[in-house]
Design an enzyme around this catalytic site. Structure first.
Site, PDB file in Angstrom:
ATOM      1  N   THR A 189       0.699  -1.307   0.027  1.00 60.46           N
ATOM      2  CA  THR A 189      -0.184   0.074   0.077  1.00 60.46           C
ATOM      3  C   THR A 189       0.764   1.320   0.083  1.00 60.46           C
ATOM      4  OG1 THR A 189      -1.384   1.332   1.373  1.00 60.46           O
ATOM      5  CG2 THR A 189      -0.151  -0.461   2.630  1.00 60.46           C
TER       6      THR A 189
ATOM      7  N   GLU B 157       0.279   3.776   1.931  1.00 65.04           N
ATOM      8  CA  GLU B 157       0.389   3.921   3.097  1.00 65.04           C
ATOM      9  C   GLU B 157       1.867   3.670   3.859  1.00 65.04           C
ATOM     10  OE1 GLU B 157      -1.964   5.322   5.578  1.00 65.04           O
ATOM     11  OE2 GLU B 157      -2.874   5.844   3.697  1.00 65.04           O
TER      12      GLU B 157
ATOM     13  N   TYR C 211      -1.643   0.240  11.026  1.00 61.75           N
ATOM     14  CA  TYR C 211      -1.795  -0.527   9.690  1.00 61.75           C
ATOM     15  C   TYR C 211      -0.550  -0.462   8.596  1.00 61.75           C
ATOM     16  CZ  TYR C 211      -3.669  -0.948   4.702  1.00 61.75           C
ATOM     17  OH  TYR C 211      -3.999  -1.207   3.466  1.00 61.75           O
TER      18      TYR C 211
ATOM     19  N   LYS D 181       1.659  -3.456   7.596  1.00 67.30           N
ATOM     20  CA  LYS D 181       2.039  -3.756   5.913  1.00 67.30           C
ATOM     21  C   LYS D 181       3.616  -3.581   5.710  1.00 67.30           C
ATOM     22  CE  LYS D 181      -2.385  -4.439   3.921  1.00 67.30           C
ATOM     23  NZ  LYS D 181      -2.622  -5.199   2.992  1.00 67.30           N
TER      24      LYS D 181
END
Ligand code: NAP
Ligand code: G4F
Length: 353
Positions: free
Chosen positions: A130, A132, A154, A158
């Site tokens: 991601t 992110e 999160y 990840k």
């Protein structure tokens, strides 16, 4: 004649999983999806393909190694698309341990299950990484070489998933790839992600089903693409000659505020924003009514505010077109779909009155 391929999709009930299942079925794959036990059996996003003889569902959970070894040993997939995750960034602040268990260790469990089942040389693995990961960004736009700076539980989870994929690629020569996907949305997007929350609210407000929409940081910027376009890229990544990692993005950036202006316009409401920070409001120009307000409930302890991807590598190496669906088309697709839903809901309401 080449052998028919078998794919396993974790997260098949999610936005991306449902589109990917359709896509792989259209390519002639035997498609297996991993689902979790839930108190409601209705799986809205894949309802229309259940019953297809080439589509099979199995119970497993990314937090349960045994279930994954059993599933992968039975299915013996040629390709695994690991899309399952606790995917909501704000929720990861409330359930950080669970998020780490599924989004970080879940990836390791899949890799180990593939090795235990003797499939390390044959099975290709796609990991849903991601944007992110870039978090508190160290470069704009972000590309494959941009340093990571994860900025939520999160994103930290990840990051483990990203690196364990690379580790197994190097250590065991497995065909493991990361797709570093920037935000991608659709009419199937979960209703608490900001884009869908906006198109749903705009449509419901239009039909008098909702009074107001409360949002958090309106100035946050995202590189928003259409999920259907991104699914093809996941597949292209696994069809490459060599395993590699790719940024998948449109290369265009917009604020949450811009998304809202366009979504309301698409349902026939012209908005203007006044005020700043927590006092900012979205006002209906025609009536003067306040339709959008800011609520600190939707602020995050740390927020990622400047995501813009550079898809040059995916364009050059995979031949992928990052701008197949424009931002304006994406918002319209979502607004039109939610407008139809709101219209149906309003009709039912009127019949009951
Ligand atoms: P989504 O709609 O939230 O779907 C997540 C899927 O994961 C659902 O099928 C969910 O099952 C499943 N799942 C959650 N926890 C699980 C567990 N413990 N075991 C097995 N399955 C589990 O997410 P999405 O938007 O399709 O995203 C797909 C993947 O891409 C995710 O990994 C996400 O983090 C990543 N990603 C998404 C974006 C984006 O913009 N959409 C961008 C970059 C990366 P239930 O239906 O049972 O909840
Ligand atoms: O729509 P969002 O919740 O998506 P976010 O946090 O970017 O995460 C999504 O995209 C990631 C890829 O970059 C995926 F990895 C992840 O799984 C997920 O699919 O929030 C977007 C922005 C944020 O800055 C947030 O603070 O919108 C801002 N925002 C403003 N008001 C809001 C709201 N977000 C939500 N969910 N709800 C609001 O009311």
């Amino acid at each position: 004649m080449s052998k028919r391929k078998t794919a396993l999709i974790t997260g098949v009930t999610g936005q991306d999983g449902s589109y990917l299942a359709e896509f792989l079925l259209s390519k002639g794959y035997d498609v297996h999806g991993c689902i979790r036990r839930s108190s409601t059996d209705y799986r809205e996003r894949i309802d229309h393909i259940e019953g297809n003889p080439d589509f099979h569902l199995h119970y497993a959970d990314l937090s349960d190694s045994v279930s994954l070894v059993k599933l992968i040993g039975e299915v013996k997939p040629d390709e695994i698309y690991n899309l399952a995750a606790q995917s909501h960034v704000q929720v990861s602040f409330d359930v950080p341990e669970y998020t780490a268990n599924v989004d970080a260790l879940g990836v390791l469990r899949i890799l180990e299950a593939v090795r235990l089942c003797g499939l390390a040389d044959t099975c290709r693995i796609y990991q849903a990484s991601t944007s992110e990961l870039f978090g508190r960004v160290e470069e704009v736009p972000q590309r494959e070489t941009t340093p990571f700076h994860p900025y939520s539980p999160y994103a930290v989870a990840k990051q483990y998933g990203y690196w364990i994929i690379r580790e197994y690629r190097d250590a065991y020569h497995m065909f493991c790839c990361n797709g570093i996907l920037f935000n991608h949305e659709s009419e199937r997007r979960g209703e608490t992600f900001v884009t869908r929350k906006i198109t749903l609210a705009a449509s419901r407000i239009k039909y008098g089903l909702q009074e107001k929409l409360y949002l958090g940081n309106l100035s946050s910027r995202r590189d928003w693409g259409y999920a259907k376009d991104y699914i093809e890229c996941m597949w292209l990544i696994l069809q490459s000659d060599e395993p590699d990692d790719y940024v998948i993005a449109t290369g265009e950036q917009h604020t949450v505020r811009e998304f809202a202006l366009l979504a309301f316009h698409d349902v026939g409401i012209e908005l203007e924003f006044t005020g700043e920070g927590p006092d900012e409001k979205g006002i209906d120009k025609a009536t003067g009514r306040t339709l959008i307000e800011v609520s600190p409930d939707f602020y995050r302890p740390t927020d990622v505010v400047n995501l813009l991807g550079d898809p040059t590598k995916a364009k050059a190496k995979l031949g992928w077109n990052p701008q197949k669906t424009s931002f304006e088309e994406l918002v319209k697709i979502m607004a039109d779909s939610d407008l139809r839903k709101a219209e149906a809901e309003a009709r039912t309401r009127d019949l009951r009155q």
